[in-house]
Design a protein around this motif. Structure first.
Motif, PDB file in Angstrom:
ATOM      1  N   HIS A  40      -5.532  -2.951   1.078  1.00  0.00           N
ATOM      2  CA  HIS A  40      -4.116  -2.387   0.499  1.00  0.00           C
ATOM      3  C   HIS A  40      -3.420  -2.042   1.772  1.00  0.00           C
ATOM      4  O   HIS A  40      -2.289  -1.001   1.377  1.00  0.00           O
ATOM      5  CB  HIS A  40      -4.350  -1.524  -0.510  1.00  0.00           C
ATOM      6  CG  HIS A  40      -4.775  -2.057  -1.821  1.00  0.00           C
ATOM      7  ND1 HIS A  40      -4.385  -3.153  -2.450  1.00  0.00           N
ATOM      8  CD2 HIS A  40      -5.783  -1.796  -2.665  1.00  0.00           C
ATOM      9  CE1 HIS A  40      -5.124  -3.482  -3.530  1.00  0.00           C
ATOM     10  NE2 HIS A  40      -5.942  -2.514  -3.325  1.00  0.00           N
ATOM     11  N   GLU A  85      -1.228  -3.509   3.742  1.00  0.00           N
ATOM     12  CA  GLU A  85       0.326  -3.878   3.517  1.00  0.00           C
ATOM     13  C   GLU A  85       1.143  -3.011   2.600  1.00  0.00           C
ATOM     14  O   GLU A  85       2.187  -2.325   2.881  1.00  0.00           O
ATOM     15  CB  GLU A  85       0.417  -5.262   2.927  1.00  0.00           C
ATOM     16  CG  GLU A  85      -0.168  -6.355   3.929  1.00  0.00           C
ATOM     17  CD  GLU A  85      -1.570  -6.838   3.426  1.00  0.00           C
ATOM     18  OE1 GLU A  85      -1.803  -8.011   3.644  1.00  0.00           O
ATOM     19  OE2 GLU A  85      -2.214  -5.895   3.025  1.00  0.00           O
ATOM     20  N   ALA A  86       0.360  -2.588   1.192  1.00  0.00           N
ATOM     21  CA  ALA A  86       1.068  -1.880   0.445  1.00  0.00           C
ATOM     22  C   ALA A  86       1.333  -0.456   0.765  1.00  0.00           C
ATOM     23  O   ALA A  86       2.341   0.195   0.698  1.00  0.00           O
ATOM     24  CB  ALA A  86       0.228  -1.938  -0.892  1.00  0.00           C
ATOM     25  N   CYS A  95       4.144  -0.469   3.393  1.00  0.00           N
ATOM     26  CA  CYS A  95       5.426  -0.642   2.632  1.00  0.00           C
ATOM     27  C   CYS A  95       5.716   0.844   1.879  1.00  0.00           C
ATOM     28  O   CYS A  95       7.116   1.316   2.009  1.00  0.00           O
ATOM     29  CB  CYS A  95       5.433  -1.537   1.607  1.00  0.00           C
ATOM     30  SG  CYS A  95       5.408  -3.192   2.289  1.00  0.00           S
ATOM     31  N   ASP A 153       8.251  -9.185  -2.889  1.00  0.00           N
ATOM     32  CA  ASP A 153       7.246  -9.673  -2.252  1.00  0.00           C
ATOM     33  C   ASP A 153       7.352 -11.210  -1.905  1.00  0.00           C
ATOM     34  O   ASP A 153       7.087 -12.016  -2.965  1.00  0.00           O
ATOM     35  CB  ASP A 153       5.912  -9.533  -3.144  1.00  0.00           C
ATOM     36  CG  ASP A 153       4.543  -9.753  -2.237  1.00  0.00           C
ATOM     37  OD1 ASP A 153       4.799 -10.290  -1.173  1.00  0.00           O
ATOM     38  OD2 ASP A 153       3.643  -9.549  -2.808  1.00  0.00           O
ATOM     39  N   CYS A 189       4.429 -14.116  -2.274  1.00  0.00           N
ATOM     40  CA  CYS A 189       3.616 -13.277  -2.704  1.00  0.00           C
ATOM     41  C   CYS A 189       2.177 -13.727  -3.139  1.00  0.00           C
ATOM     42  O   CYS A 189       1.142 -12.791  -3.039  1.00  0.00           O
ATOM     43  CB  CYS A 189       3.993 -12.734  -4.165  1.00  0.00           C
ATOM     44  SG  CYS A 189       4.269 -13.889  -5.533  1.00  0.00           S
ATOM     45  N   VAL A 216      -0.262  -7.550  -3.027  1.00  0.00           N
ATOM     46  CA  VAL A 216       0.636  -6.482  -2.428  1.00  0.00           C
ATOM     47  C   VAL A 216       1.525  -6.024  -3.689  1.00  0.00           C
ATOM     48  O   VAL A 216       1.611  -4.708  -3.739  1.00  0.00           O
ATOM     49  CB  VAL A 216       1.271  -7.173  -1.360  1.00  0.00           C
ATOM     50  CG1 VAL A 216       2.422  -5.917  -0.669  1.00  0.00           C
ATOM     51  CG2 VAL A 216       0.583  -7.426  -0.078  1.00  0.00           C
ATOM     52  N   ARG A 218      -0.252  -3.932  -6.172  1.00  0.00           N
ATOM     53  CA  ARG A 218      -0.525  -2.682  -5.809  1.00  0.00           C
ATOM     54  C   ARG A 218       0.637  -1.566  -5.573  1.00  0.00           C
ATOM     55  O   ARG A 218       0.773  -0.414  -6.155  1.00  0.00           O
ATOM     56  CB  ARG A 218      -1.373  -2.614  -4.291  1.00  0.00           C
ATOM     57  CG  ARG A 218      -1.667  -1.381  -3.576  1.00  0.00           C
ATOM     58  CD  ARG A 218      -2.726  -0.690  -4.728  1.00  0.00           C
ATOM     59  NE  ARG A 218      -3.030   0.774  -3.849  1.00  0.00           N
ATOM     60  CZ  ARG A 218      -3.838   1.515  -4.610  1.00  0.00           C
ATOM     61  NH1 ARG A 218      -3.684   1.576  -6.031  1.00  0.00           N
ATOM     62  NH2 ARG A 218      -4.019   2.826  -4.282  1.00  0.00           N
ATOM     63  N   LEU A 219       1.741  -2.100  -4.955  1.00  0.00           N
ATOM     64  CA  LEU A 219       3.157  -1.475  -5.197  1.00  0.00           C
ATOM     65  C   LEU A 219       3.289  -0.809  -6.552  1.00  0.00           C
ATOM     66  O   LEU A 219       3.981   0.103  -6.651  1.00  0.00           O
ATOM     67  CB  LEU A 219       4.197  -2.065  -4.330  1.00  0.00           C
ATOM     68  CG  LEU A 219       3.782  -2.111  -2.900  1.00  0.00           C
ATOM     69  CD1 LEU A 219       4.684  -3.317  -2.132  1.00  0.00           C
ATOM     70  CD2 LEU A 219       4.201  -0.599  -2.365  1.00  0.00           C
ATOM     71  N   CYS A 248       8.964  -4.109  -8.741  1.00  0.00           N
ATOM     72  CA  CYS A 248       8.317  -5.276  -7.719  1.00  0.00           C
ATOM     73  C   CYS A 248       8.672  -6.744  -8.435  1.00  0.00           C
ATOM     74  O   CYS A 248       8.706  -6.704  -9.337  1.00  0.00           O
ATOM     75  CB  CYS A 248       6.831  -5.139  -7.645  1.00  0.00           C
ATOM     76  SG  CYS A 248       6.334  -3.838  -6.480  1.00  0.00           S
TER      77      CYS A 248
END
Length: 201
Positions: A31, A33-34, A37, A49, A52, A57, A60-61, A68
């Protein structure tokens, strides 16, 4: 045809998801990347995303409280994303022709993230168009984050775009470089084969 389609035949969604599930089970952090961000924009921010894939990602966000939207061209990847998070909006679209309005999406994202070698895997010659499309989806002051490999060691295909070419595409789209890192853990960029770039509209 984009390089991703040539590489996978657009049938690799389940395999891709399984690979990341195995990494997660082995204790590897999947995670980064998340988390990167989430350090850039506050919870509640709208995040696109772009490319995606299976939604790793974006999902998770969303769990962290972000609003998202996921967009990808590969139906096999999106099928996995929809199965894992049926409540999130997933759209099948080519980023080179991405028009939020046509999909019923407001083009006022706080953050656009392109993780997973999106730019090197685009159809050759479409990079500037994709940057333009993604920049147009940002609200003024919004951020675009892209992480991708720059050499053979960091890519499944021959390198498709250099950092200076990418920066030129961003500048042409009205984006300004804010920061650049060597990893999603925000290690300083040292001229190596992978870069995470943050640009602001």
């Amino acid at each position: 045809m984009n390089r991703w389609s040539e590489l996978t035949g657009e049938t690799s969604g389940e395999d891709y998801a399984a690979r990341f599930a195995a990494l997660a089970r082995s204790g590897k952090d999947v995670h980064g990347e998340a988390r990167f961000c989430a350090a850039l924009v506050p919870a509640g921010a709208r995040v696109l995303d772009a490319g995606c894939g299976t939604g790793r990602v974006a999902i998770r966000l969303a769990e962290l409280g972000y609003d998202c939207v996921g967009v990808d061209l590969d139906a096999s990847m999106l099928a996995v994303a929809r199965k894992q998070a049926p409540g999130l909006p997933w759209f099948q679209a080519d980023l080179a022709g991405f028009e939020p309005d046509l999909l019923g999406i407001a083009a006022d994202f706080d953050l656009v993230v392109a993780a997973g070698n999106i730019f090197p895997l685009l159809a050759a010659g479409t990079e500037a168009t994709v940057v333009q499309r993604l920049a147009a989806a940002l609200r003024p002051g919004g951020l675009m984050v892209a992480g991708f490999g720059l050499d053979e060691a960091h890519l499944p295909v021959p390198p498709g775009i250099t950092l200076s070419e990418y920066d030129d595409c961003c500048a042409a789209a009205g984006l300004t470089l804010v920061d650049r890192f060597a990893t999603w853990d925000a290690a300083p960029y040292d001229g190596g084969g992978y870069a995470v770039s943050v640009h602001r509209r």
